[in-house]
Design an enzyme around this catalytic site. Sequence first.
Site, PDB file in Angstrom:
ATOM      1  N   ARG A  70      33.723  81.525  49.696  1.00  0.00           N
ATOM      2  CA  ARG A  70      34.308  80.334  48.656  1.00  0.00           C
ATOM      3  C   ARG A  70      33.935  80.919  47.274  1.00  0.00           C
ATOM      4  O   ARG A  70      32.767  81.703  46.855  1.00  0.00           O
ATOM      5  CB  ARG A  70      33.370  79.141  49.028  1.00  0.00           C
ATOM      6  CG  ARG A  70      33.598  78.116  48.428  1.00  0.00           C
ATOM      7  CD  ARG A  70      32.843  77.031  48.769  1.00  0.00           C
ATOM      8  NE  ARG A  70      32.883  75.861  47.938  1.00  0.00           N
ATOM      9  CZ  ARG A  70      33.651  75.002  47.535  1.00  0.00           C
ATOM     10  NH1 ARG A  70      34.545  75.075  48.323  1.00  0.00           N
ATOM     11  NH2 ARG A  70      33.577  73.929  46.891  1.00  0.00           N
ATOM     12  N   TYR A  98      24.682  84.748  46.675  1.00  0.00           N
ATOM     13  CA  TYR A  98      25.448  84.106  45.729  1.00  0.00           C
ATOM     14  C   TYR A  98      25.409  84.864  44.525  1.00  0.00           C
ATOM     15  O   TYR A  98      24.576  85.504  44.183  1.00  0.00           O
ATOM     16  CB  TYR A  98      24.679  82.671  45.631  1.00  0.00           C
ATOM     17  CG  TYR A  98      24.991  81.718  46.689  1.00  0.00           C
ATOM     18  CD1 TYR A  98      24.635  81.828  47.922  1.00  0.00           C
ATOM     19  CD2 TYR A  98      25.893  80.488  46.174  1.00  0.00           C
ATOM     20  CE1 TYR A  98      24.947  80.750  48.910  1.00  0.00           C
ATOM     21  CE2 TYR A  98      26.111  79.247  47.329  1.00  0.00           C
ATOM     22  CZ  TYR A  98      25.519  79.628  48.633  1.00  0.00           C
ATOM     23  OH  TYR A  98      25.782  78.679  49.380  1.00  0.00           O
ATOM     24  N   GLU A 134      30.649  68.671  44.022  1.00  0.00           N
ATOM     25  CA  GLU A 134      31.965  69.100  44.215  1.00  0.00           C
ATOM     26  C   GLU A 134      33.042  68.252  44.960  1.00  0.00           C
ATOM     27  O   GLU A 134      32.650  67.145  45.298  1.00  0.00           O
ATOM     28  CB  GLU A 134      31.726  70.425  45.221  1.00  0.00           C
ATOM     29  CG  GLU A 134      30.737  71.304  44.611  1.00  0.00           C
ATOM     30  CD  GLU A 134      30.466  72.579  45.526  1.00  0.00           C
ATOM     31  OE1 GLU A 134      30.924  72.528  46.798  1.00  0.00           O
ATOM     32  OE2 GLU A 134      29.829  73.348  45.133  1.00  0.00           O
ATOM     33  N   TYR A 182      22.021  86.548  43.148  1.00  0.00           N
ATOM     34  CA  TYR A 182      20.734  86.374  43.966  1.00  0.00           C
ATOM     35  C   TYR A 182      20.934  86.117  45.340  1.00  0.00           C
ATOM     36  O   TYR A 182      22.007  85.938  46.089  1.00  0.00           O
ATOM     37  CB  TYR A 182      20.059  85.040  43.360  1.00  0.00           C
ATOM     38  CG  TYR A 182      20.923  83.901  43.093  1.00  0.00           C
ATOM     39  CD1 TYR A 182      20.856  82.910  44.206  1.00  0.00           C
ATOM     40  CD2 TYR A 182      21.794  83.741  42.173  1.00  0.00           C
ATOM     41  CE1 TYR A 182      21.672  81.837  44.031  1.00  0.00           C
ATOM     42  CE2 TYR A 182      22.699  82.311  41.966  1.00  0.00           C
ATOM     43  CZ  TYR A 182      22.765  81.598  43.017  1.00  0.00           C
ATOM     44  OH  TYR A 182      23.357  80.358  43.213  1.00  0.00           O
ATOM     45  N   TYR A 188      19.153  84.163  48.501  1.00  0.00           N
ATOM     46  CA  TYR A 188      18.193  83.146  49.306  1.00  0.00           C
ATOM     47  C   TYR A 188      17.403  83.816  50.480  1.00  0.00           C
ATOM     48  O   TYR A 188      17.815  84.715  51.023  1.00  0.00           O
ATOM     49  CB  TYR A 188      18.995  82.117  49.845  1.00  0.00           C
ATOM     50  CG  TYR A 188      19.520  80.941  48.749  1.00  0.00           C
ATOM     51  CD1 TYR A 188      18.619  80.080  47.896  1.00  0.00           C
ATOM     52  CD2 TYR A 188      20.919  81.090  48.431  1.00  0.00           C
ATOM     53  CE1 TYR A 188      19.410  79.491  46.937  1.00  0.00           C
ATOM     54  CE2 TYR A 188      21.269  80.294  47.375  1.00  0.00           C
ATOM     55  CZ  TYR A 188      20.499  79.439  46.754  1.00  0.00           C
ATOM     56  OH  TYR A 188      21.158  78.640  45.866  1.00  0.00           O
TER      57      TYR A 188
END
Length: 174
Positions: free
Chosen positions: A53, A31, A76, A23, A25
């Site tokens: 990352r 991502y 996280e 997807y 944003y």
Amino acid sequence: MSTESLNDIAKDLSAFVGTHFVYTYDNGWKYEWYARNDNTCDYRIHQGLVGGRWVTHQTMNAVQFAPGIYKVDWHEPTGTCVSLLFDIERKIIHGTIFFPQWIAGENQHPEKTICYQNEFIDDMHRFRDEGPAYPYVVIPEFARVTYMKNEGPDNDAVISMAPGQLPDDFFEGK
């Protein structure tokens, strides 16, 4: 509807677990996310503040909010908190990322998180503890899903290498 019934509905993740999403944003960040099982996820960040990352076996909390709508949250080792709402039918996601100051604030160092996090957990804890954390930088954004497929639960092949391995048109739904 009784509270017990709501809990039963919320726990039914059978249509969600194993789903792989790609997807983008509205702010342009790209991502990839995978519902590994009912309490862990894997993801890669292809573009954005921490593009490059990637993480596997991230512990998360997941619920079915309504039919076809799922909500996941996790915290996280970096101190970042994430909350995602998946609307499967409309192929949209709403994500809110709560970045600590050391990643997204005035004296930011997002580059410290750009790695395969699983190999650097102690470093992530150290960076988090060195801070600063507060005030958190809150980034709420909508995203459009360009790819969605159920790959089955606990499939190590879904998110298995560093970001940058997908062609650009993959994010355009081609």
